[in-house]
Design an enzyme around this catalytic site. Structure first.
Site, short mmCIF file in Angstrom:
data_model
loop_
_atom_site.label_atom_id
_atom_site.label_comp_id
_atom_site.label_asym_id
_atom_site.label_seq_id
_atom_site.Cartn_x
_atom_site.Cartn_y
_atom_site.Cartn_z
N LYS A 120 19.24 6.09 0.99
CA LYS A 120 18.40 5.39 1.98
C LYS A 120 19.13 4.15 2.49
CE LYS A 120 14.14 7.16 -0.02
NZ LYS A 120 12.94 6.94 -0.87
N GLN A 136 10.32 2.83 -4.65
CA GLN A 136 10.78 4.18 -4.97
C GLN A 136 9.92 4.77 -6.09
OE1 GLN A 136 13.04 5.96 -3.29
NE2 GLN A 136 12.73 7.70 -4.63
N ASP A 191 6.47 3.91 3.86
CA ASP A 191 6.17 5.22 3.27
C ASP A 191 4.82 5.77 3.73
OD1 ASP A 191 8.16 6.31 1.60
OD2 ASP A 191 7.73 4.87 0.02
N1 GUN Z 1 10.03 9.73 -4.37
C1 GUN Z 1 10.01 11.00 -3.90
N2 GUN Z 1 9.66 11.01 -2.59
C2 GUN Z 1 9.45 9.73 -2.24
C3 GUN Z 1 9.05 9.10 -1.01
O1 GUN Z 1 8.83 9.73 0.02
N3 GUN Z 1 8.95 7.75 -1.05
C4 GUN Z 1 9.19 7.03 -2.18
N4 GUN Z 1 9.03 5.71 -2.12
N5 GUN Z 1 9.54 7.57 -3.33
C5 GUN Z 1 9.66 8.91 -3.36
#
Ligand code: GUN
Length: 274
Positions: free
Chosen positions: A48, A92, A115
């Protein structure tokens, strides 16, 4: 049969995001919180960060030890919520067992919640008020389908999986597009029979669950599942080799939804509300 090429479409979206960011004076700045030592989470967070920096989005990764308390984490989020330098916040997942991730999501400023997991953004989607952010994975799936001109209005869409991250928002977003949506999960009976009735199948389970031929040869399969099989190979929910000759469009794993999720997140992170 046409492959839904998420790698190619994601590059196009990232290019658009990059152009948009280059044109705005105030640059977006994403804070990413990583708790503990989950190796997969570390890889995701680094990916990311790399993607963000490539499009001109600044990132700050904030790492905490596994043992951080829920209250300490909330205090950090509250600080970021009012920090004028930070335009987006991402925690996360998964978080350690002793931390309630839903409670954490409830403390993120909805206008920085890239998110789309905060109760306000989830609720806005559910009642038909525009959320500030849509969750990245289902939004990425729709971006991919739109790029290939796949009609969703009145389509029979089958969503397999009901997670808060993918299945539930996917169902809501397809309803918003006027699809007829069937929500399937581990308690669903006769799954193959339901799959065969679909125009669009979106599977987000993490198990090899789509293994039947489709009933409609113009149908579309999007494979959101991604995991390692017993040989350590990356694979998805769909038995691609068996199913692919019965469909019109199908997304591969890897190179399908994975890169779209990152591009979709960057699209979100480029939006500045406060
Ligand atoms: N872990 C797996 N998918 C995601 C997501 O879309 N966002 C976040 N923050 N963590 C994740």
């Amino acid at each position: 049969m046409i492959i839904l090429d998420g790698k190619k479409v994601s590059l196009k979206i990232l290019e658009e995001v990059k152009e948009k960011v280059a044109q705005i004076d105030r640059k977006p700045h994403l804070a990413v919180i990583l708790v503990g030592n989950n190796p997969a989470s570390k890889i995701y967070v680094n990916n990311k960060k790399k993607a963000a920096e490539a499009v001109g989005i600044k990132t700050t990764i904030i790492e905490f030890e596994e043992k951080i308390s829920e209250l300490e984490l909330i205090n950090k989020i509250e600080e970021l919520n009012v920090d004028n330098n930070i335009t987006g916040i991402l925690v996360q997942l998964p978080l350690p067992q002793h931390i309630n991730s839903k409670n954490i999501a409830a403390h993120i400023n909805p206008k920085k919640d890239v998110d789309g997991f905060s109760p306000e953004n989830v609720g806005r989607l559910a009642i038909g008020l525009e959320p500030y952010f849509y969750p990245a994975t289902p939004q990425g799936v729709l971006m991919l389908l739109d790029e290939y001109g796949i009609e969703l209005e009145s389509a029979n869409a089958v969503v397999i999986g009901r997670s808060n991250i993918v299945g539930k928002p996917m169902t809501q977003m397809l309803l918003k597009r006027n699809a007829t949506v069937t929500s399937c999960h581990s308690f669903t009976k006769n799954l193959d029979r339901i799959i065969k009735t679909a125009d669009v199948v979106i599977s987000a389970v993490g198990k090899k669950i789509v293994r039947c031929k489709m009933g409609n040869k113009n149908s579309v399969i999007v494979d959101v599942g991604i995991y390692k099989d017993s040989n350590g190979q990356l694979t998805g929910d769909v038995d691609f080799d068996y199913v692919s000759d019965s469909v019109g469009f199908i997304s591969p794993v890897p190179g399908g939804v994975g890169p779209m999720t990152i591009a979709s997140l960057m699209y979100n992170a480029s939006k500045i509300y406060c």
